[in-house]
Scaffold this motif. Structure first.
Motif, short mmCIF file in Angstrom:
data_model
loop_
_atom_site.label_atom_id
_atom_site.label_comp_id
_atom_site.label_asym_id
_atom_site.label_seq_id
_atom_site.Cartn_x
_atom_site.Cartn_y
_atom_site.Cartn_z
N ILE A 187 41.61 38.95 42.22
CA ILE A 187 41.31 37.36 41.08
C ILE A 187 39.70 38.13 40.62
O ILE A 187 38.85 38.10 41.63
CB ILE A 187 41.69 36.05 41.32
CG1 ILE A 187 43.18 36.10 41.82
CG2 ILE A 187 41.07 35.42 40.58
CD1 ILE A 187 44.26 35.78 41.11
N MET A 188 39.37 38.02 39.58
CA MET A 188 38.23 37.72 39.12
C MET A 188 37.04 36.75 40.01
O MET A 188 37.30 35.92 38.91
CB MET A 188 37.89 37.98 37.73
CG MET A 188 36.83 38.50 37.35
SD MET A 188 35.19 39.95 38.33
CE MET A 188 36.03 41.12 37.90
N LYS A 193 34.80 39.89 43.41
CA LYS A 193 34.46 40.69 43.27
C LYS A 193 34.10 42.36 44.73
O LYS A 193 33.81 43.83 44.49
CB LYS A 193 32.76 40.99 42.97
CG LYS A 193 32.67 40.58 41.82
CD LYS A 193 31.39 39.95 41.33
CE LYS A 193 31.07 38.98 40.10
NZ LYS A 193 29.61 37.80 39.27
N ALA A 194 34.40 41.57 45.72
CA ALA A 194 34.37 42.58 46.49
C ALA A 194 35.77 43.88 46.44
O ALA A 194 34.71 44.80 47.09
CB ALA A 194 34.87 41.76 48.04
N ASN A 195 36.65 43.57 46.07
CA ASN A 195 37.69 44.23 45.51
C ASN A 195 37.52 45.16 44.31
O ASN A 195 38.27 46.04 43.56
CB ASN A 195 39.15 43.75 45.51
CG ASN A 195 39.53 43.34 47.06
OD1 ASN A 195 39.35 44.42 47.79
ND2 ASN A 195 39.88 42.07 46.78
N LEU A 196 36.02 44.27 43.13
CA LEU A 196 36.42 44.79 41.71
C LEU A 196 35.29 45.03 41.55
O LEU A 196 34.32 43.84 40.65
CB LEU A 196 36.83 43.40 40.85
CG LEU A 196 38.55 42.85 40.88
CD1 LEU A 196 38.56 41.73 40.37
CD2 LEU A 196 38.93 44.67 40.90
N PRO A 197 34.53 46.08 42.69
CA PRO A 197 33.12 46.32 41.64
C PRO A 197 32.45 46.40 40.94
O PRO A 197 31.28 46.68 40.28
CB PRO A 197 32.86 47.18 43.17
CG PRO A 197 34.01 47.99 43.49
CD PRO A 197 35.27 46.92 42.91
N TRP A 205 42.94 48.62 39.94
CA TRP A 205 43.80 46.72 40.41
C TRP A 205 45.59 47.00 38.56
O TRP A 205 46.14 46.39 39.57
CB TRP A 205 43.41 45.88 40.93
CG TRP A 205 42.63 46.11 41.99
CD1 TRP A 205 41.26 46.43 42.36
CD2 TRP A 205 43.73 45.82 43.49
NE1 TRP A 205 41.71 46.80 43.75
CE2 TRP A 205 42.66 46.66 44.35
CE3 TRP A 205 44.88 46.21 43.55
CZ2 TRP A 205 42.76 46.19 45.38
CZ3 TRP A 205 45.28 46.25 45.15
CH2 TRP A 205 44.29 46.82 45.95
N ALA A 206 45.16 46.72 38.03
CA ALA A 206 45.56 46.92 36.75
C ALA A 206 46.62 47.05 36.91
O ALA A 206 48.17 47.60 36.89
CB ALA A 206 44.99 46.68 34.78
N ALA A 207 46.52 49.24 36.64
CA ALA A 207 46.98 49.85 36.76
C ALA A 207 48.49 50.09 38.17
O ALA A 207 49.99 50.11 37.30
CB ALA A 207 47.27 51.14 36.71
#
Ligand code: NAD
Length: 251
Positions: A187-188, A193-197, A205-207
């Motif tokens: 989740i953004m 953001k730790a997983n989505l830098p 992650w989307a893939a």
């Protein structure tokens, strides 16, 4: 649901903020908790709830602090009249692989994510028992079911929340109170953001998600509102993945 009251921990931003605003739209008055006012963002959430025509009460306290939590829950019950819904949302994430993970990192994450859920739940339960009604929703994580490298302490703390919730449901018996967990995926948020830098991580992650996208706080809020509602009366001790098909239970 007129004059019903919901309490949300960690409500100043991210998923907690979305949950609080969605519950206000569903007609709840809100008790908003966070560890501090977060540069006034907690006050902004309160103002949005009041703009919705609902009451709000800001209660600043650290979920790790038993005395402080007992104090804010007492105040909340006195000022708002009742507490129908508790959403244990406050949480923290740090990352370290097991060989580098410090005892302090382990203890801190467990203190907020696991002990905090226990302390706030214990403080609220007497009021729910007195009412003969309650909805407790604990925000766990898909990480508590499937793990994530570099986040052993976080994932273990979320697994603790899942099991705590099951035992809670067992002990609540026919009290009129239900207890369930919600497991968000990617989740953004500030934590997310730790997983989505960067964009490459978002795409990665989307893939691997069936719906080919990451999630946003409002995706989680809808599931919480359902579990907090009368429609979910016969659901207890369960966990609901809100992850767009990142993981699947039972397989
Ligand atoms: N973002 C994700 O991808 C994701 C995925 C799975 C689960 N979660 C869980 O969802 C919940 C909300 O996460 P988020 O992404 O909105 O994070 P966030 O960091 O944006 O917000 C967390 C909130 O909790 C508050 N908080 C932290 N420690 C506290 C304490 N000791 N006492 C009171 N409040 C405290 C913070 O001040 C903050 O406002 C957490 O439990 C998190 O573990 C998030």
């Amino acid at each position: 649901m007129d004059n019903k009251v919901a309490m949300v921990t960690g409500a100043s931003r991210g998923i907690g903020r979305s949950i609080a605003l969605a519950l206000a739209k569903d007609g709840f008055d809100l008790v908003l908790n966070d560890i501090d006012r977060q540069a006034n963002t907690l006050d902004e959430v309160a103002a949005l709830i009041e703009a919705e025509g609902r009451r709000s009460l800001i209660t600043v306290a650290d979920v790790r602090d038993k005395a402080a939590i007992q104090g804010i829950v007492r105040t909340a019950a006195a000022r708002m009249g009742r507490i129908d819904v508790l959403v244990n949302n406050a949480g923290i994430l740090t990352s370290a692989r097991i060989e580098e993970l410090t005892e302090e990192q382990w203890d801190e994450v467990f203190a907020v994510n696991a002990k905090g859920v226990f302390l706030v739940t214990q403080a609220v339960l007497p009021y729910m028992r007195e009412q003969g009604y309650g909805r407790i929703v604990n925000i766990a994580s898909v990480g508590g079911k499937r793990g994530a490298p570099g986040q052993a302490h976080y994932c273990a703390s979320k697994a603790a929340v899942l099991e705590f919730t099951r035992v809670l449901a067992m002990e609540l018996e026919d009290s009129g109170i239900t207890a369930n967990s919600v497991c968000p995926g990617i989740i953004m948020t500030e934590m997310g953001k730790a997983n989505l830098p960067d964009q490459a991580s978002i795409d990665k992650w989307a893939a691997v998600t069936a719906q080919r996208r990451i999630g946003y706080p409002d995706d989680v809020a809808g599931a919480v509102c359902f579990l907090a509602s009368d429609a979910a009366a016969f659901i207890t001790g369960q966990s609901l993945n809100v992850c767009g098909g990142l993981i699947f239970d039972g397989g």
